[in-house]
Scaffold this motif. Structure first.
Motif: not given
Length: 260
Positions: A82-99, A101-105, A129-135
């Motif tokens: 197997s080669e590094p990264g061959e699984a094809g998984v990426g990381l998306l960070s979601i943030t917001s300046g809206d207060a 945001f911290s209540r989202l689930q 998390g409180d300030n970001c969501c990593h998907c």
């Protein structure tokens, strides 16, 4: 699928088992490499168990980080590295300046991703998390998501792709509750956890809308044990954390952890 293999799986799983067997046979006989979508733990178990029955096949699972629940599998001939990264998984960070945001689930982020027309199988674990969501998202769609995801439950958000080594893994949160039940039957515990009548959970369970440890369970009388994870469609998931003995009246004390 042979009757011997079929006996190990629930009828609702036959379609996936057939596909997994085909991937494994192609890897062993035609040396074809298959990269799957994200799999839940039960699906990963099915692929691994079938691969172990068929020599000449190697399976590598990768969810983007150590300890991932949902993973993609690379199925190929056993001589292949197997080669590094061959699984094809990426990381998306979601943030917001809206207060707000911290209540989202978790369900808010998953619902917004699915609202883009994306299949659940293209989405891995989601860490809120409180300030970001990593998907964790399939590489082949991450640019589309990055360009089109603008709102999560009416909260305006910004997105960016990040290297996998920057993931922020959220601690798993369980809302604890204590119950006393007459028995460890699945239907009784589900009805108590979600405060539904026994009649209202019986038919959905029989219809296959309940899973125990990610396996469909249509028997309402199924006895649960410590550590079992139960999902009830439309209501979420819980874990039977501990069986704490009996009360003086002979009822069983349980500690339940609801995933939040």
């Amino acid at each position: 699928m042979s009757s011997e293999v079929r006996a190990h799986f629930h009828p609702d799983e036959y379609r996936f088992v057939d596909k997994a067997q085909d991937w494994i046979q192609r890897a062993a006989e035609q040396h074809i490499v298959k990269r799957t979508d994200f799999l839940d733990p039960r699906q990963s178990f099915i692929i691994e168990s079938l691969a172990n029955r068929n020599g000449g096949v190697s399976v590598v699972f990768d969810g983007g980080y150590e300890g991932a629940e949902r993973k993609r599998a690379s199925i190929g001939p056993d001589y292949r590295r197997s080669e590094p990264g061959e699984a094809g998984v990426g990381l998306l960070s979601i943030t917001s300046g809206d207060a707000k945001f911290s209540r989202l689930q978790h369900s808010d982020f998953l619902g917004s991703l699915l609202g883009l027309g994306i299949k659940r199988d293209k989405i891995g674990d989601i860490h809120v998390g409180d300030n970001c969501c990593h998907c964790l998202v399939a590489d082949e769609i991450i640019d589309f998501v990055n360009s089109n995801l603008q709102y999560v439950n009416r909260v305006f958000v910004s997105t960016e792709t990040l290297p996998l080594d920057r993931i922020q893994v959220a601690a798993q949160t369980l809302e604890e509750m204590n119950l006393t039940v007459a028995s460890l039957r699945l239907d009784g515990i589900v009805s108590d956890v979600y405060r539904l009548s026994r009649a209202k959970v019986m038919d959905p369970i029989k219809a296959g809308r309940c899973k125990v440890n990610w396996k469909p369970e249509a028997d309402p009388s199924k006895a649960l044990k410590e550590g079992d994870v139960v999902s009830f469609q439309g209501f979420g998931r819980f874990r039977l954390v501990t069986v704490e003995g009996e009360t003086k009246k002979g009822r069983i004390r349980l500690k339940i952890g609801k995933f939040v």
